[in-house]
Design a protein around this motif. Structure first.
Motif, PDB file in Angstrom:
ATOM      1  N   ARG A   1      13.720 -15.763  36.620  1.00  0.00           N
ATOM      2  CA  ARG A   1      13.382 -15.777  34.967  1.00  0.00           C
ATOM      3  C   ARG A   1      11.954 -16.595  34.903  1.00  0.00           C
ATOM      4  O   ARG A   1      11.871 -17.569  35.716  1.00  0.00           O
ATOM      5  CB  ARG A   1      14.631 -16.419  34.150  1.00  0.00           C
ATOM      6  CG  ARG A   1      15.497 -15.656  33.705  1.00  0.00           C
ATOM      7  CD  ARG A   1      16.655 -16.644  32.936  1.00  0.00           C
ATOM      8  NE  ARG A   1      16.532 -15.921  31.670  1.00  0.00           N
ATOM      9  CZ  ARG A   1      17.055 -15.017  30.851  1.00  0.00           C
ATOM     10  NH1 ARG A   1      17.752 -14.075  31.733  1.00  0.00           N
ATOM     11  NH2 ARG A   1      16.824 -14.526  29.605  1.00  0.00           N
TER      12      ARG A   1
ATOM     13  N   ARG B   1      18.386  -7.738  32.865  1.00  0.00           N
ATOM     14  CA  ARG B   1      17.410  -8.126  33.628  1.00  0.00           C
ATOM     15  C   ARG B   1      16.034  -7.696  33.111  1.00  0.00           C
ATOM     16  O   ARG B   1      15.066  -8.409  32.888  1.00  0.00           O
ATOM     17  CB  ARG B   1      17.227  -7.863  34.931  1.00  0.00           C
ATOM     18  CG  ARG B   1      18.142  -8.601  35.949  1.00  0.00           C
ATOM     19  CD  ARG B   1      17.715  -8.425  37.743  1.00  0.00           C
ATOM     20  NE  ARG B   1      19.053  -8.873  38.154  1.00  0.00           N
ATOM     21  CZ  ARG B   1      18.992 -10.028  38.880  1.00  0.00           C
ATOM     22  NH1 ARG B   1      17.997 -10.962  38.473  1.00  0.00           N
ATOM     23  NH2 ARG B   1      19.800 -10.306  39.537  1.00  0.00           N
TER      24      ARG B   1
ATOM     25  N   PRO C   1      14.448 -10.256  29.198  1.00  0.00           N
ATOM     26  CA  PRO C   1      13.534 -11.360  29.460  1.00  0.00           C
ATOM     27  C   PRO C   1      12.171 -11.040  29.927  1.00  0.00           C
ATOM     28  O   PRO C   1      11.160 -11.333  29.501  1.00  0.00           O
ATOM     29  CB  PRO C   1      14.306 -12.285  30.293  1.00  0.00           C
ATOM     30  CG  PRO C   1      15.371 -11.519  30.810  1.00  0.00           C
ATOM     31  CD  PRO C   1      15.604 -10.363  30.181  1.00  0.00           C
TER      32      PRO C   1
ATOM     33  N   GLU D   1       8.811 -11.691  27.750  1.00  0.00           N
ATOM     34  CA  GLU D   1       7.722 -12.531  28.327  1.00  0.00           C
ATOM     35  C   GLU D   1       6.392 -11.628  28.481  1.00  0.00           C
ATOM     36  O   GLU D   1       5.323 -12.306  28.094  1.00  0.00           O
ATOM     37  CB  GLU D   1       8.191 -12.947  29.853  1.00  0.00           C
ATOM     38  CG  GLU D   1       9.108 -13.977  29.977  1.00  0.00           C
ATOM     39  CD  GLU D   1       9.327 -14.351  31.578  1.00  0.00           C
ATOM     40  OE1 GLU D   1       8.661 -14.235  32.334  1.00  0.00           O
ATOM     41  OE2 GLU D   1      10.408 -14.885  31.512  1.00  0.00           O
TER      42      GLU D   1
END
Length: 170
Positions: A83, A130, A133, A137
């Motif tokens: 992450r 998965r 995020p 971002e």
């Protein structure tokens, strides 16, 4: 739906095949990335109807992130990046590794990263947990714009403070 919208060669592109422990693994994973990126490019052109130039720009952006940052720098599995890796890439690594970091280029790269991981999720190589995020971002463009501007404004010994705000250190 074409073959490019289906999970590519289950055994070849299995998650475990993207693990990196040795230099030989890194070379093998880089080759696998190239093969997977070709399928991704063909999906963009043949299934999504993108012009070859657009698909190429997306594939280049994904390749730069995957091969230069995740594989070469982080030595991580491209399907299970830690992450925050996109944030580290766009908010630090890209900026310090390029002579003229800029938002136009960075946004193109991030569009490729997001699109690649969406493709990976669509063909069931990546879970939606998965993917979320990574998408978030990739979308934080105002943060990356501020990082580039603050990088250019660094004076004297200000680099360490700048680096700490979005560190490459885990």
């Amino acid at each position: 739906m074409s073959i490019y919208a289906e999970k590519p060669e289950d055994t070849l592109f299995a998650e475990k095949n993207f693990e990196i422990h040795t230099l030989e693994d890194e070379i093998r994973v880089s080759d696998l990335c190239d093969r997977l990126l070709k399928l991704y490019y063909l999906y963009q052109v043949e299934d999504k109807g993108l012009a070859p130039e657009q698909a190429s720009a997306l594939a280049y952006g994904a390749s730069y992130f995957l091969k230069d940052f995740i594989v070469d720098h982080c030595r991580e599995n491209i399907l299970t990046p830690a992450r925050g890796r996109v944030r580290q890439f766009a908010g630090n690594w890209y900026i310090v590794k390029n002579l003229e970091p800029n938002m136009v280029e960075l946004q193109t790269i991030l569009d490729g990263v997001k699109s690649f991981y969406q493709y990976a999720a669509m063909v069931k190589m990546l879970s939606s947990e998965r993917l979320a995020p990574i998408e978030a971002e990739c979308a934080d463009l105002s943060f990356y714009k501020e990082r580039i501007e603050s990088f250019w404004a660094i004076e004297k010994d200000g680099y360490s403070h700048w680096e700490t705000a979005c560190s490459l250190k885990d």
